[in-house]
Write an enzyme that holds these catalytic residues in place. Structure first.
Site, short mmCIF file in Angstrom:
data_model
loop_
_atom_site.label_atom_id
_atom_site.label_comp_id
_atom_site.label_asym_id
_atom_site.label_seq_id
_atom_site.Cartn_x
_atom_site.Cartn_y
_atom_site.Cartn_z
N HIS A 264 0.87 -1.19 0.00
CA HIS A 264 0.00 0.00 0.00
C HIS A 264 0.90 1.23 0.00
O HIS A 264 1.14 1.82 1.05
CB HIS A 264 -0.89 0.02 1.24
CG HIS A 264 -1.76 -1.19 1.40
ND1 HIS A 264 -2.27 -1.60 2.61
CD2 HIS A 264 -2.23 -2.08 0.48
CE1 HIS A 264 -3.01 -2.68 2.44
NE2 HIS A 264 -3.00 -3.00 1.15
N ASN B 282 -2.98 5.30 -5.28
CA ASN B 282 -2.72 5.49 -3.85
C ASN B 282 -1.72 6.61 -3.61
O ASN B 282 -1.68 7.19 -2.52
CB ASN B 282 -2.19 4.18 -3.25
CG ASN B 282 -3.15 3.02 -3.47
OD1 ASN B 282 -4.35 3.22 -3.59
ND2 ASN B 282 -2.62 1.80 -3.53
P1 FAD Z 1 -2.05 -0.85 -10.19
O1 FAD Z 1 -3.14 -1.80 -9.88
O2 FAD Z 1 -0.72 -1.11 -9.62
O3 FAD Z 1 -1.94 -0.74 -11.78
C1 FAD Z 1 -0.97 0.05 -12.40
C2 FAD Z 1 -0.70 -0.52 -13.79
O4 FAD Z 1 0.07 0.44 -14.52
C3 FAD Z 1 0.11 -1.80 -13.79
O5 FAD Z 1 -0.61 -2.82 -14.44
C4 FAD Z 1 1.38 -1.44 -14.56
O6 FAD Z 1 1.86 -2.49 -15.38
C5 FAD Z 1 0.91 -0.27 -15.40
N1 FAD Z 1 2.02 0.61 -15.84
C6 FAD Z 1 3.05 1.08 -15.08
N2 FAD Z 1 3.83 1.86 -15.82
C7 FAD Z 1 3.31 1.88 -17.08
C8 FAD Z 1 3.67 2.53 -18.29
N3 FAD Z 1 4.73 3.37 -18.35
N4 FAD Z 1 2.92 2.30 -19.39
C9 FAD Z 1 1.83 1.50 -19.35
N5 FAD Z 1 1.44 0.87 -18.20
C10 FAD Z 1 2.16 1.07 -17.09
N6 FAD Z 1 -5.49 -3.01 -1.69
C11 FAD Z 1 -6.60 -2.95 -0.91
O7 FAD Z 1 -7.21 -1.88 -0.80
N7 FAD Z 1 -7.08 -4.06 -0.29
C12 FAD Z 1 -6.45 -5.25 -0.35
O8 FAD Z 1 -6.92 -6.24 0.21
C13 FAD Z 1 -5.24 -5.34 -1.11
N8 FAD Z 1 -4.55 -6.50 -1.19
C14 FAD Z 1 -3.48 -6.60 -2.01
C15 FAD Z 1 -2.84 -7.83 -2.16
C16 FAD Z 1 -1.81 -7.98 -3.09
C17 FAD Z 1 -1.14 -9.33 -3.25
C18 FAD Z 1 -1.41 -6.87 -3.88
C19 FAD Z 1 -0.33 -7.02 -4.92
C20 FAD Z 1 -2.02 -5.62 -3.73
C21 FAD Z 1 -3.05 -5.47 -2.79
N9 FAD Z 1 -3.71 -4.25 -2.61
C22 FAD Z 1 -4.81 -4.17 -1.80
C23 FAD Z 1 -3.28 -3.03 -3.34
C24 FAD Z 1 -4.18 -2.80 -4.56
O9 FAD Z 1 -4.09 -3.86 -5.45
C25 FAD Z 1 -3.78 -1.47 -5.19
O10 FAD Z 1 -4.13 -0.45 -4.26
C26 FAD Z 1 -4.49 -1.17 -6.50
O11 FAD Z 1 -4.33 -2.18 -7.44
C27 FAD Z 1 -3.94 0.14 -7.07
O12 FAD Z 1 -4.55 0.40 -8.30
P2 FAD Z 1 -3.86 1.29 -9.43
O13 FAD Z 1 -4.76 1.24 -10.60
O14 FAD Z 1 -3.51 2.62 -8.86
O15 FAD Z 1 -2.45 0.62 -9.73
#
Ligand code: FAD
Length: 525
Positions: free
Chosen positions: A456, A490
């Site tokens: 997180h 986040n």
């Molecule tokens: P992400 O889901 O990280 O997605 C970002 C994406 O951007 C990635 O796919 C990446 O490949 C892509 N990217 C990066 N750079 C580039 C680029 N230059 N060009 C194109 N694409 C790019 N959160 C909770 O609230 N509750 C939970 O129970 C929880 N459990 C978790 C358990 C695990 C095992 C993990 C790994 C995470 C957990 N989390 C949990 C955290 C949660 O998954 C994240 O808060 C959430 O996925 C964030 O979403 P996001 O879209 O900001 O980023």
């Protein structure tokens, strides 16, 4: 503006929130989503926990593991990372930033920092815990009634429900024992309860876990007219956000299948590429506000495993209840539906977030014959999540002179726990001991996990009320000074929090998306 094009970097829950709301709210908008990683299943962004076949599930996880994933890594021609003895390994589906090979980030003080690179992002691997922020966790400059509406919409987008496993008698017995120990100290409405999770309960008692797929909803449903406005390009790395002065003109993308680079014009760019790679992309694009990458926070985590005491448990549940729980779990051994309890964050009484997960086995092997190695009433894995108070010096910084494995300015992470955090960690550890005693016997003593273990990561593109150098984004998630450059994730969270952050970040994204939609001529009034 007619027929605006919106480019979204990253296909996790946050990028997907922008895609969904902008397609729904802006007539004729065209949304292009770029994702550096591969699509894992037929349904874009689906949680890998829904894959029933263990081999398929393992394959999907490996495909998400970027530079550390063997066969996939080789197919893309990325040189092998050197795995050295004693180094940390990442949770399945993720890869360490500091992986020890060429082009690895430098993060000795934050060694467990990890990311997922796949359609759906970390949201394809998450545990789906979706508590709401409370008290000082909330963004101070968003009024409570607006905030409640944003959280409500975020819950709908993520398919959050609170009744999960509430009917489990074993879960209820665990809650009763914890309530006896802590109930009198907790404020009304913030006592021991079940954990809200993102997913859809199925008629057979299982849960279909939510990922970015449910957030995208009609956008990935070929029968929906909205799907015509949306395009997701996987294995497409955004190399730069292109600018004309302080206006974004589009993105330069590299097709990782062909190696070809091209420019894609866009009226709005949304960067939602996680709390490390988003600021890295901004830095690489020449967008470098003072606070970029700074104020890094996460949740220090103290965990332990407790063998449930039969006598204590039998005060609230019967042997038949236990048999029923075990039968239910046996229906889906690869991902059993568990009783997940919690004590939420409250202030000042309980500035921690506690998760208590029931399991019939320990997460580590136990020598047969050792005490509690065979415990009919099973175990709980308990974790206390704590606050990290934001400081400028906790930061990811970027080096223009040292490329990382993708050719981006390499990352270094500096991070330290202060006396304030250490005091809260000590207090939480003490409470964890009390909780353990109330439930049974420790088979793994409370221990503080290495920095970065929470997954997180927050604060590195924090939002602020004024452009005073301590924030990257305005209250609607636009980078200060760049009206058509929006950031998400986040990293926007400016406060010290203890709860799992995704629901909060989706709520912040809902606010940002509404603002963009309003400015593009929203069809929603
Ligand atoms: P992400 O889901 O990280 O997605 C970002 C994406 O951007 C990635 O796919 C990446 O490949 C892509 N990217 C990066 N750079 C580039 C680029 N230059 N060009 C194109 N694409 C790019 N959160 C909770 O609230 N509750 C939970 O129970 C929880 N459990 C978790 C358990 C695990 C095992 C993990 C790994 C995470 C957990 N989390 C949990 C955290 C949660 O998954 C994240 O808060 C959430 O996925 C964030 O979403 P996001 O879209 O900001 O980023």
């Amino acid at each position: 503006m007619s027929n605006p094009t919106i480019a979204i970097v990253g296909s996790g829950p946050i990028g997907s929130t922008y895609a969904r709301l902008l397609v729904e709210q802006v007539p004729n908008a065209r949304v292009l989503m770029f994702e550096a990683g591969p699509q894992l299943t037929g349904i874009a962004g689906e949680s890998v926990r829904n894959i029933p076949d263990p081999a398929e599930k393992a394959r999907a996880r490996e495909m998400s593991q970027g530079p550390q994933a063997g066969a996939y890594r080789e197919s893309l021609g990325i040189p092998a990372a050197t795995v050295t003895e004693g180094m940390f390994t990442a949770r399945q589906g993720t890869h360490l930033l500091d992986f020890g090979g060429a082009g690895s980030a430098h993060a000795p003080s934050f060694p467990a920092a990890a990311a997922a690179t796949n359609v759906g992002g970390q949201g394809a691997h998450w545990t789906c815990a979706t508590p709401s922020p409370a008290f000082s966790e909330k963004v101070p400059f968003i009024a409570d009634d607006e905030w409640d509406g944003l959280i409500e919409e975020a819950k709908q987008l993520l398919h959050v429900h609170s009744a999960a496993f509430a009917d489990s008698s074993v879960g209820e017995a665990i809650r009763s024992l914890l309530d006896e120990e802590f109930g009198a100290e907790l404020p009304d409405g913030y006592g021991v309860g079940t954990l809200p999770v993102a997913g859809d309960p199925q008629p057979d008692g299982s849960v279909r876990w939510a990922g970015a797929d449910v957030v995208l909803g009609p956008l990935i449903d070929k029968d929906s007219p909205l799907s015509k406005q949306f395009e997701l390009r996987d294995l497409t790395l955004v190399r730069r956000v292109e600018l004309d002065g302080h206006r974004v003109t589009g993105v330069t993308v590299e097709d990782l299948r062909t190696g070809k680079t091209s420019f894609v014009a866009a009226d709005i760019v949304v960067v939602a590429a996680d709390a490390f790679r988003s600021p890295q992309l901004l830095w690489a694009s020449g967008v470098r506000p003072k606070a970029l990458g700074h104020y890094l926070t996460e949740h220090p985590v103290v965990i332990s495993t407790v063998a449930l005491d039969a006598e204590k448990m039998r005060r609230f549940a019967t042997e038949q209840d236990l048999d029923a729980e075990l039968a239910r779990r046996a229906q889906n051994p690869a991902d059993p539906v568990a009783a997940v309890n919690r004590i939420p964050f409250s202030e000042p009484e309980h500035p921690f977030s506690v998760q208590v997960m029931y399991s019939e086995s320990t997460p580590f092997p136990m020598e047969p014959g050792t005490p509690y190695s065979e415990n009919r009433w099973g175990y709980v894995n308990m974790g206390y999540g704590m606050r990290k108070h934001p400081r400028y010096e906790d930061a990811v910084t970027f080096d223009d002179n040292e490329p990382d494995y993708r050719g981006f300015p390499n990352m270094s992470i500096e991070y330290a726990l202060t006396d304030r955090e250490n005091a809260e960690i000590a207090e939480a550890t003490e409470r964890l001991r009390r909780a353990g005693k109330a439930l049974g016997v420790f088979v793994a003593e409370p221990r503080l996990m290495p920095n970065g273990s929470s997954l997180h990561y927050q604060g590195t593109m924090r939002m602020g009320q004024t452009n005073d150098g301590a924030s990257v984004a305005d209250p609607w998630s636009r980078v200060w000074g760049y009206e058509n450059l929006v950031v998400g994730g986040n990293a926007l969270i400016p406060t010290a929090t203890a709860m799992n952050p995704t629901l909060m970040s989706v709520a912040i994204a809902v606010r940002g998306a509404r603002k963009v939609a309003a400015e593009l001529g929203s069809a929603i009034v």
